[in-house]
Design an enzyme around this catalytic site. Structure first.
Site, mmCIF file in Angstrom:
data_model
loop_
_atom_site.group_PDB
_atom_site.id
_atom_site.type_symbol
_atom_site.label_atom_id
_atom_site.label_comp_id
_atom_site.label_asym_id
_atom_site.label_seq_id
_atom_site.Cartn_x
_atom_site.Cartn_y
_atom_site.Cartn_z
ATOM 1 N N GLN A 152 0.813 -1.219 0.000
ATOM 2 C CA GLN A 152 0.000 0.000 0.000
ATOM 3 C C GLN A 152 0.847 1.270 0.000
ATOM 4 O O GLN A 152 0.318 2.372 -0.156
ATOM 5 C CB GLN A 152 -0.933 0.014 1.207
ATOM 6 C CG GLN A 152 -0.224 0.184 2.543
ATOM 7 C CD GLN A 152 -1.147 0.037 3.729
ATOM 8 O OE1 GLN A 152 -1.554 -1.069 4.072
ATOM 9 N NE2 GLN A 152 -1.480 1.155 4.355
ATOM 10 N N CYS B 240 -5.055 0.188 3.891
ATOM 11 C CA CYS B 240 -4.923 -1.205 4.324
ATOM 12 C C CYS B 240 -6.239 -1.968 4.236
ATOM 13 O O CYS B 240 -6.277 -3.114 3.793
ATOM 14 C CB CYS B 240 -4.366 -1.258 5.739
ATOM 15 S SG CYS B 240 -5.403 -0.419 6.970
ATOM 16 N N HIS C 182 -5.630 -1.034 11.730
ATOM 17 C CA HIS C 182 -5.046 -1.626 10.516
ATOM 18 C C HIS C 182 -5.798 -2.900 10.166
ATOM 19 O O HIS C 182 -6.164 -3.684 11.050
ATOM 20 C CB HIS C 182 -3.571 -1.947 10.778
ATOM 21 C CG HIS C 182 -2.794 -2.351 9.561
ATOM 22 N ND1 HIS C 182 -2.670 -1.559 8.446
ATOM 23 C CD2 HIS C 182 -2.083 -3.490 9.292
ATOM 24 C CE1 HIS C 182 -1.916 -2.170 7.545
ATOM 25 N NE2 HIS C 182 -1.554 -3.348 8.033
ATOM 26 N N ASN D 213 0.080 -9.148 5.210
ATOM 27 C CA ASN D 213 0.042 -7.695 5.381
ATOM 28 C C ASN D 213 0.057 -7.033 4.005
ATOM 29 O O ASN D 213 0.099 -7.706 2.976
ATOM 30 C CB ASN D 213 1.227 -7.237 6.232
ATOM 31 C CG ASN D 213 0.943 -5.960 6.990
ATOM 32 O OD1 ASN D 213 0.061 -5.187 6.627
ATOM 33 N ND2 ASN D 213 1.687 -5.719 8.053
#
Length: 442
Positions: free
Chosen positions: A63, A69, A363, A384
């Protein structure tokens, strides 16, 4: 009122100097900083990146310098399905495409909230809340669904990244500057008793300005596009004249009504087995409302485990900065022993952290695996969206104990719920205040 006296300060100084362990710790913190001095080496042994259930999800996305996110996590769950169904490697959906429409819709949602609160004083908590951050990069799962439903999806090749999508700081600065001015204009119209028609005409003029800014910074979203790719067997495939909606229907084809957001908020004001919504939270006017089912943590984890066992990854939201070693990709309660370092007890309960502003969802990521010992989870594999230079090629390890304390939300299929949970899902949502921690945007 209790003023600090010099004698008190002298007493504190003498007590500190009398403890040789604290003086040793002081030298370490001076040179290495707090976290490096408190880092617990055993956490690396206990959180190795091996898992008994490990979904193949491909290379992680990045990102970059943006707060997308939640969007990356949602698109990654879509990408996992598409890559599996069509045998694609390292494929990405366009995050810039959904970014454009989210910001466009958030501007209009902001106008609606400004007009709905136009009779309140500018210094009221509601108006002050709106003006503090008119829009931002973050969002919620249901807000992403509203974008999917209205605008569909496109591959990254159809609307690639730009400087402003990869680093959104300046775009957010100027958009918020513009929207605060727009708020003044709209509130002034209401105060001057403008007609509904006059206000609507002005709203469209203001939204045109927002569109212009977004088109300059992010590009214009495609109405049609061609899709060419090679699968993992090197077969070439081509589709022409697709629309974002037809692409979504053919390549994703998910009914988002089959999914529900489950939260764990163990605070006194939020009984379990009940649903909740948040006032003023959303992006698309008349889109899918943000709604949660609050469950015990054991139930939340059981649902996440069932979805992984069924071969499907899980969108989840957490407070990623808590007790987290970013470069190594480890989230564990014992990552840093700051209590021992400072001789201070920093520990609080999950409910206390929510009630007193110490923690909230910050997040969103994706659960792609779990390690089971005697059928019980000990650690979870996390995809992630910070690129492959952190963690293990971009993947993190989350200890089960860390999940208990700092994970707040997952998205799972409704058919995984028990009958009692399905019944609880039908309760009338309790509306939370806009500033409630469960209104936090990932």
């Amino acid at each position: 009122m209790s003023e600090i006296t010099q004698s008190e300060t002298n007493k504190f100084r003498e007590a500190f100097l009398a403890n040789p362990t604290q003086r040793v710790g002081q030298r370490s913190v001076w040179k290495n900083g707090i976290n490096n001095s408190a880092q617990n080496q055993s956490t690396f042994v206990e959180n190795t990146p091996t898992f008994s259930i490990d979904l193949n999800t491909g290379k992680v996305a990045d990102q970059k310098k943006s707060g997308r996110c939640w969007m990356f996590a949602a698109l990654n769950t879509m990408r996992h399905k598409l890559s599996s169904d069509f045998n694609l490697a390292n494929f990405e959906l366009s995050q810039n495409y959904t970014f454009f429409w989210d910001k466009y819709e958030k501007a209009n949602y902001f106008y609606e909230n400004i007009l709905a609160t136009a009779d309140l004083d500018r210094t009221s908590r509601e108006v002050a809340f709106l003006l503090q951050t008119p829009q931002q990069d973050g969002g919620q799962w249901d807000m992403m669904v509203s974008i999917f439903d209205k605008y569909g999806l496109v591959p990254k090749s159809a609307m690639p990244e730009t400087a402003s999508s990869s680093d959104s700081t300046q775009l957010n600065e100027y958009l918020n500057k513009l929207l605060r001015k727009h708020a003044y204009i709209l509130r002034t119209l209401v105060a001057d008793h403008a007609t509904a028609s006059e206000i609507e005409t002005k709203r469209q003029d203001l939204l045109q300005e927002v569109y212009n800014v977004l088109a300059m910074a992010l590009g214009i979203p495609p109405e049609t596009f061609d899709f060419e790719y090679r699968d993992e067997n090197n077969n070439f495939l081509q589709e022409t004249d697709l629309t974002p909606q037809s692409f979504f229907k053919k390549y994703i084809d998910i009914d988002f009504n089959d999914y529900i957001s489950v939260i764990n908020a163990p605070t006194a004001d939020k009984p379990f087995m009940h649903t909740y919504s948040v006032d003023m939270l959303g992006n698309v006017v008349n889109g899918k409302p943000v709604q949660y089912l609050n469950l015990e943590m054991a139930d939340l984890k059981d649902l996440a485990l069932k979805q992984l066992q069924a071969g499907e990854s899980v969108w989840f939201g957490s407070d990623v900065g808590q007790s987290s070693i970013r470069d190594k990709g480890i989230m564990a309660l014992d990552a840093y022993d700051v209590n021992e370092l400072f001789y201070v007890d920093f520990d609080t309960t999950k409910a206390q952290r929510l009630d007193y502003g110490e923690s909230m969802m910050t997040h969103a990521m994706v659960l792609t695996g779990v390690d089971l010992v005697n059928d019980q989870p000990t650690k979870w594999k996390v995809e992630n969206s910070w690129g492959d230079k952190v963690g293990t090629n971009g993947f993190f390890v989350m200890s089960d104990a860390w999940m208990d304390e700092f994970t707040y939300q997952i998205v799972v299929r409704k058919d995984l719920l028990t009958d009692a949970q399905k019944a609880a899902l039908e309760t009338e949502p309790i509306k939370l205040a806009p500033w409630d921690p469960m209104g936090a945007l990932a």
